[in-house]
Scaffold this motif. Structure first.
Motif, PDB file in Angstrom:
ATOM      1  N   GLY A  29       0.819  -1.218   0.000  1.00  0.00           N
ATOM      2  CA  GLY A  29       0.000   0.000   0.000  1.00  0.00           C
ATOM      3  C   GLY A  29       0.845   1.256   0.000  1.00  0.00           C
ATOM      4  N   LYS A  30       2.133   1.107   0.307  1.00  0.00           N
ATOM      5  CA  LYS A  30       3.030   2.258   0.324  1.00  0.00           C
ATOM      6  C   LYS A  30       3.528   2.557  -1.089  1.00  0.00           C
ATOM      7  CE  LYS A  30       4.683   1.701   5.062  1.00  0.00           C
ATOM      8  NZ  LYS A  30       5.890   1.526   5.924  1.00  0.00           N
ATOM      9  N   ILE A  31       3.690   3.846  -1.382  1.00  0.00           N
ATOM     10  CA  ILE A  31       4.176   4.252  -2.692  1.00  0.00           C
ATOM     11  C   ILE A  31       5.651   3.884  -2.805  1.00  0.00           C
ATOM     12  CG2 ILE A  31       4.649   6.254  -4.172  1.00  0.00           C
ATOM     13  CD1 ILE A  31       2.081   7.507  -3.039  1.00  0.00           C
ATOM     14  N   GLN A  32       5.998   3.238  -3.915  1.00  0.00           N
ATOM     15  CA  GLN A  32       7.351   2.742  -4.126  1.00  0.00           C
ATOM     16  C   GLN A  32       8.181   3.728  -4.970  1.00  0.00           C
ATOM     17  OE1 GLN A  32       7.018  -1.811  -4.861  1.00  0.00           O
ATOM     18  NE2 GLN A  32       5.152  -0.915  -5.706  1.00  0.00           N
ATOM     19  N   LYS A  33       9.401   3.331  -5.232  1.00  0.00           N
ATOM     20  CA  LYS A  33      10.294   4.136  -6.059  1.00  0.00           C
ATOM     21  C   LYS A  33       9.746   4.255  -7.475  1.00  0.00           C
ATOM     22  CE  LYS A  33      15.114   4.256  -7.682  1.00  0.00           C
ATOM     23  NZ  LYS A  33      16.422   3.556  -7.654  1.00  0.00           N
ATOM     24  N   GLY A  34       9.862   5.452  -8.067  1.00  0.00           N
ATOM     25  CA  GLY A  34       9.396   5.673  -9.432  1.00  0.00           C
ATOM     26  C   GLY A  34      10.515   5.496 -10.445  1.00  0.00           C
ATOM     27  N   MET A  35      10.170   4.960 -11.595  1.00  0.00           N
ATOM     28  CA  MET A  35      11.175   4.749 -12.640  1.00  0.00           C
ATOM     29  C   MET A  35      11.455   6.054 -13.389  1.00  0.00           C
ATOM     30  SD  MET A  35      10.152   0.975 -14.075  1.00  0.00           S
ATOM     31  CE  MET A  35       8.463   1.409 -14.443  1.00  0.00           C
TER      32      MET A  35
END
Length: 198
Positions: free
Chosen positions: A118-124
């Motif tokens: 549910g946590k926002i992850q690293k963006g590409m």
């Protein structure tokens, strides 16, 4: 009416019955190229996000979805197009730039896959390349409640649309080793800091 317009009308009606909340609609530019960067919780995220803005959105989606009989053709008719994940897909990049240079709206899930926590992850950093090449505004969007929307989602579906970010606003300071990764992190931070819909 197009298939996109019909589908959007029907889903908007369904979501309104479910007391879906949209906040920050005024932040969405009325014209010009826009990249919507959206967090990814469930397969319903693109539908909910597209219904939350007035403009048509063309989504980049994993190519595996387009191999599903019938559904693959529907995705294409709705304006989605495939991307090969984990590699530099030049066809997807060219199609993205064509949409943006035509003044359209491109929908991206920069985390690359659905989050399990549910946590926002690293963006590409590929989204930064598209922003720089097209000079499009980047609009962060935070979707909530979609994993359980048809189970216990009544009144829980939410979308918060953030203020547009531009290449001029996201210049990396001198000395940064990987400029695009630094900018991608700032975009994801802006998404993370969006409030929950009230």
């Amino acid at each position: 009416m197009t298939l996109y317009g019909l589908a959007k009308r029907l889903f908007r009606l369904q979501f309104k019955l479910m007391r879906w909340k949209v906040q920050g609609s005024e932040n969405m530019p009325n014209d010009g190229p826009v990249i919507l960067v959206i967090n990814h919780l469930s397969m319903w995220d693109p539908v909910v996000a597209a219904c939350s803005v007035t403009r048509r959105v063309s989504f980049m989606a994993k190519e595996e979805l387009f191999t599903i009989p019938v559904l693959g053709k529907i995705f294409s008719r709705l304006g989605a197009f495939p991307v090969k994940r984990g590699q530099g897909d030049m066809n997807a990049i060219r199609q993205s730039l064509a949409i943006l240079k035509g003044g359209g709206v491109l929908g991206l899930f920069p985390e690359g896959t659905r989050t399990k926590t549910g946590k926002i992850q690293k963006g590409m950093p590929g989204m930064v390349l598209l922003m720089e090449k097209s000079q499009a505004s980047v609009v962060p969007v935070k979707v909530g409640g979609t994993p359980s929307m048809f189970i216990k989602g009544w009144g829980k579906i939410s979308v918060v649309i953030g203020k547009p970010l531009t290449a001029q606003m996201l210049k990396a300071p001198e000395g940064v080793e990987n400029r695009r990764e630094w900018i991608a992190a700032r975009i994801m931070q802006a998404m993370t800091e969006l409030p929950e819909a009230k």
